[in-house]
Structures are given as C-alpha cells and as structure tokens.
Design a protein around this motif. Structure first.
Motif, short mmCIF file in Angstrom:
data_model
loop_
_atom_site.label_atom_id
_atom_site.label_comp_id
_atom_site.label_asym_id
_atom_site.label_seq_id
_atom_site.Cartn_x
_atom_site.Cartn_y
_atom_site.Cartn_z
N LYS A 12 33.40 50.63 45.22
CA LYS A 12 34.32 49.50 45.39
C LYS A 12 33.61 48.35 46.08
N VAL A 13 34.11 47.17 45.81
CA VAL A 13 33.70 45.98 46.53
C VAL A 13 34.93 45.51 47.30
N ILE A 14 34.72 45.13 48.56
CA ILE A 14 35.83 44.65 49.39
C ILE A 14 35.69 43.14 49.53
N ALA A 66 39.79 48.10 38.34
CA ALA A 66 41.10 48.21 38.98
C ALA A 66 41.08 47.27 40.18
N TYR A 67 42.19 46.58 40.37
CA TYR A 67 42.30 45.62 41.47
C TYR A 67 43.34 46.12 42.46
N HIS A 68 42.99 46.04 43.73
CA HIS A 68 43.86 46.52 44.80
C HIS A 68 44.03 45.39 45.81
N VAL A 69 45.28 45.07 46.13
CA VAL A 69 45.55 44.00 47.10
C VAL A 69 46.30 44.60 48.28
N VAL A 115 37.94 46.61 42.83
CA VAL A 115 37.85 45.42 43.66
C VAL A 115 39.05 45.46 44.61
N VAL A 116 38.76 45.50 45.91
CA VAL A 116 39.80 45.63 46.92
C VAL A 116 39.88 44.32 47.70
N PHE A 117 41.06 43.71 47.70
CA PHE A 117 41.29 42.46 48.42
C PHE A 117 42.10 42.76 49.67
N PHE A 118 41.57 42.37 50.82
CA PHE A 118 42.31 42.41 52.08
C PHE A 118 42.60 40.97 52.45
#
Length: 114
Positions: free
Chosen positions: A34-36, A111-114, A79-82
């Motif tokens: 994953k990339v944050i 997959a995108y995660h917010v 791809v993880v968005f914080f």
C-alpha cells in the motif's frame, strides 16, 4: 480546557500507543502493498505516533506522501488516504483517483481507502 481535566496529567504514552495499535490494525486489514497519502496537516502529528520506517517494515507500506495537487504515481494495488473531512481534501482525493483510473494508467487494479 474541560473542568474534569484541570490539575490532572494526561496519559500521553498510553494515548499514543492506542492510536498506533489502532492504525496498525486498520492497515493490516488491507491485504497487499500500500501507499499512504496523508493530509499535510496530519503528516507531522502522525509521526509522533508511528515512524515511517516502522510502517514500511511491518505493515507492507511501500511509500508515504503528502496529499497535494501534484499527481500521485504509484504501482501499488492499495492507495490509503488519511485526510480530514474537509471539502478541499475530498476534491484532491477525487482528483487523484480519477487520475490513477485513467485508461493509460490502469496497469493494475487498485483499491482506494479513505
């Protein structure tokens, strides 16, 4: 400051440890590399809780970056968005997702995660 906190010490070490374990649990639920992508206002405070090295070594984090208008180039399936719940941040997230989902950049399924 709230009256119930007057003249009391906050257990900052325990709060940090709880936040760190919660972050690790959330990241471990996402399988694969994953990339944050961090809201720039959260990037500094996040480093008081966990080091980038620890994330990379133990939780399959390939890279970390700040969310800006510069388009993200990544080869990770996740791809993880914080981000904070701000309209500007949501617009930036949408802009990045649209960019990564362009046909010429669809080299893998993300997959995108917010």
């Amino acid at each position: 400051m709230a009256t119930y906190l007057n003249d009391r010490l906050l257990p900052l070490t325990e709060i940090r440890e709880f936040a760190k374990l919660d972050l690790f649990r959330k990241l471990d639920e996402i399988r694969g590399n994953k990339v944050i992508v961090w809201d720039p206002t959260l990037l500094g405070p996040s480093r008081t809780v966990v080091s980038p090295t620890e994330l990379k070594q133990r939780h399959q984090v390939e890279s970390m970056t700040a969310l800006t208008e510069t388009m993200l180039e990544c080869s990770c399936p996740n791809v993880v968005f914080f981000v904070r719940p701000k309209l500007r941040m949501m617009k930036l997230v949408a802009m990045h997702v649209r960019y990564l989902e362009q046909p010429e950049r669809r080299d893998l399924r993300r997959a995108y995660h917010v």
